[in-house]
Design an enzyme around this catalytic site. Sequence first.
Site, PDB file in Angstrom:
ATOM      1  CG  HIS A 166       1.328   2.798   4.804  1.00 56.99           C
ATOM      2  ND1 HIS A 166       1.291   4.010   4.152  1.00 56.99           N
ATOM      3  CD2 HIS A 166       0.357   2.033   4.267  1.00 56.99           C
ATOM      4  CE1 HIS A 166       0.358   3.945   3.222  1.00 56.99           C
ATOM      5  NE2 HIS A 166      -0.225   2.772   3.262  1.00 56.99           N
ATOM      6  NE  ARG A 184      -3.317   0.440   3.166  1.00 60.91           N
ATOM      7  CZ  ARG A 184      -4.291   0.705   4.058  1.00 60.91           C
ATOM      8  NH1 ARG A 184      -4.677  -0.204   4.912  1.00 60.91           N
ATOM      9  NH2 ARG A 184      -4.845   1.901   4.084  1.00 60.91           N
ATOM     10  NE  ARG A 243      -3.998  -0.449  -2.343  1.00 60.63           N
ATOM     11  CZ  ARG A 243      -3.808   0.441  -1.372  1.00 60.63           C
ATOM     12  NH1 ARG A 243      -4.644   1.447  -1.233  1.00 60.63           N
ATOM     13  NH2 ARG A 243      -2.814   0.312  -0.527  1.00 60.63           N
ATOM     14  CD  GLU A 254      -6.062   5.840  -3.660  1.00 54.33           C
ATOM     15  OE1 GLU A 254      -5.799   5.918  -2.452  1.00 54.33           O
ATOM     16  OE2 GLU A 254      -5.598   4.957  -4.397  1.00 54.33           O
ATOM     17  CG  ASN A 297      -6.241   6.739   4.650  1.00 50.59           C
ATOM     18  OD1 ASN A 297      -7.175   7.111   5.344  1.00 50.59           O
ATOM     19  ND2 ASN A 297      -5.782   5.508   4.679  1.00 50.59           N
ATOM     20  CG  ASP A 298      -3.484   8.417  -0.942  1.00 51.21           C
ATOM     21  OD1 ASP A 298      -2.581   9.120  -0.457  1.00 51.21           O
ATOM     22  OD2 ASP A 298      -3.328   7.224  -1.237  1.00 51.21           O
ATOM     23  CB  CYS A 308     -10.911   0.707   1.887  1.00 52.94           C
ATOM     24  SG  CYS A 308     -10.114   1.437   0.455  1.00 52.94           S
TER      25      CYS A 308
HETATM   26  C1  PEP Z   1      -6.432   5.566   1.142  1.00 54.49           C
HETATM   27  O1  PEP Z   1      -5.688   6.291   0.474  1.00 54.49           O
HETATM   28  O2  PEP Z   1      -7.393   5.985   1.806  1.00 54.49           O
HETATM   29  C2  PEP Z   1      -6.201   4.120   1.186  1.00 54.49           C
HETATM   30  C3  PEP Z   1      -7.067   3.300   1.757  1.00 54.49           C
HETATM   31  O3  PEP Z   1      -5.038   3.648   0.650  1.00 54.49           O
HETATM   32  P1  PEP Z   1      -3.605   3.796   1.352  1.00 54.49           P
HETATM   33  O4  PEP Z   1      -3.832   4.272   2.770  1.00 54.49           O
HETATM   34  O5  PEP Z   1      -2.967   2.443   1.304  1.00 54.49           O
HETATM   35  O6  PEP Z   1      -2.920   4.808   0.500  1.00 54.49           O
HETATM   36 MG    MG Z   2      -4.318   5.479  -0.996  1.00 53.86          MG
END
Ligand code: PEP
Ligand code: MG
Length: 578
Positions: free
Chosen positions: A193, A300, A336, A437, A460-461, A508
């Site tokens: 983040h 977010r 979200r 995710e 990302n996750d 995303c």
């Molecule tokens: C992700 O996990 O790709 C996502 C967009 O959510 P975050 O990065 O906030 O976990």
């Molecule tokens: Mg995520």
Amino acid sequence: MSFSLDGVALSPGFGLGRAVIFRPLIFEERGGAVPEEDRTRERERFEAALDEAEAALMRLEADAASRLGPEKAALFGAHRMMVRDPLFVEGIREAIAAGRHADDAVVAKTAEIRALFKALPDPYLKERAADVDDVGRRLFRILRGLADPADLGGREGGPFVVVARDLAPSETALLDGNLVAALVTEQGGPTSHTAIIAQSLAIPAVSAVDSALERIAEGVLLAVDGLKGEVVVDPDDERIGSFRRDQEAFLKEQEEVELLRDLPARTADGLSVGLWGNIAGPDEAAKVLARGGTGVGLFRTEFLYMGRDEAPPEEEQLEVYRRVLGALAPHPVTIRTLDAGGDKEIPYLASLVGPEANPFLGYRAIRLCLDHPDLFRVQLRALLRAATEGNLWLMFPMVVDVEELRAAKALLRSCGDELEAQGLAWARPAKVGVMIETPGAVALADDLAREVDFFSVGTNDLTQYVLAADRMHPRLKRLQDPLHPALIRTLATVARAASTAAIDLGMCGEMAGDPQALPLLVGLGFRELSMTPARIPPVKKSLRALRASDLPSLVEGALAAVTTEEVRQLLISFRENS
Ligand code: PEP
Ligand code: MG
């Protein structure tokens, strides 16, 4: 002597400034007594620290009022009052008079008052314990001569490069892009983040710089290359010259892509793809539009819950959601629901979560929300009430199975019934969807697809869970790469499920903003790509150069590839030959 340090590029751009080292705070007493003759000096040191803390809080309050809104400003105002609170201050003065070091007296008194507040039955007063702690730490930092990355306004000699082990999202969110030329951290990966906020504030950043705190001296000049992931310590004139040339070239390129803003987001042969923005707060909605985005693919909302002492109340959330929906209307805004946990710690929710050995596999996001309907309902009600204002796409994070989705949708319905019974204005969201995710959601994608209007893939996750590699781990760069063939095949599974059920398919995660991956994503069927707003112009440039008819063979090749390198080479040669 000049030398360079390598790291991971987190946020693009070039920053030149003096190092401000931000060390993790060890808020503990050192012990020992101050001799009688030095006690007046110790008292004076404390009084000066009080003045300095007060001045800093006034600065932060004014700055927060103009940049972050009245809510954040009020928090600093409350802290400023506490700096002059007699119960707190007199107790410290007495301890100093009795021979304690000023910083030790601050630690002890903070702990004492904190415990007092914590023991109070009134939940509001209980939460004030966190304020006491914040003020105590601020005084302690000043007495020990330690920097506060969020408060550089009082320093001479800027712009600065903040050097830290890691930065909490709440600390990064407060950074002032006018004073901070760049960030350098020892920890934090490309999808952390810190990276996401640095990009949205357009602050160049480099992470995973080994032993940065030991190797970089306070005040030394640093040239930070957020494209390559390099930090040059104490650069010579020649190096500064070439750095400035690179910086100018980068800015010129940025300007060129700005020209694309009003051109349609479609391939050369006419296939339209939504290029949307990811945001962390209502003020960023304007950035999405300014970059030519035609929707928000991820708001977010957890950032609304940070930097404060309790969850934002319904009316406050309603106001924020209304603002964003209104600003973007008629374009879609994907909001979200609360995704707390992982690297997004929210101190006042910590007692609900408890200690965790593996926060990324822990009690987070939808799990926490479903178990705490009082917390969740406030947000769902605010969203339903705001839905009258624009085109709301409501999205649930971290879903692993159909049961969680059904429970969340049932709660949403019951909030709607409740609002109806209360006679309050509300509307159904235009669409309800889930983030894909987790491997669980991928395995059940066909089943989930039958019960939602859209999928949005969080790479990302998803990358960290499919490859079992912590997204923050500095040594796992190879496995934080969504071009890994395991990920590409996973994306294809999700795309097939969305297509069979004829629902919208978006992405995303950070991968959505990578122009190199773009042909593959469009070829797989992604039609809404949501990214940090700064990425929209370069992605649009690449999209407009593509021909949709060239994509099926690329997809076929990528799905047959067995290494990340093969996938990457396919994308490189695709770009060179088209
Ligand atoms: C992700 O996990 O790709 C996502 C967009 O959510 P975050 O990065 O906030 O976990
Ligand atoms: Mg995520």
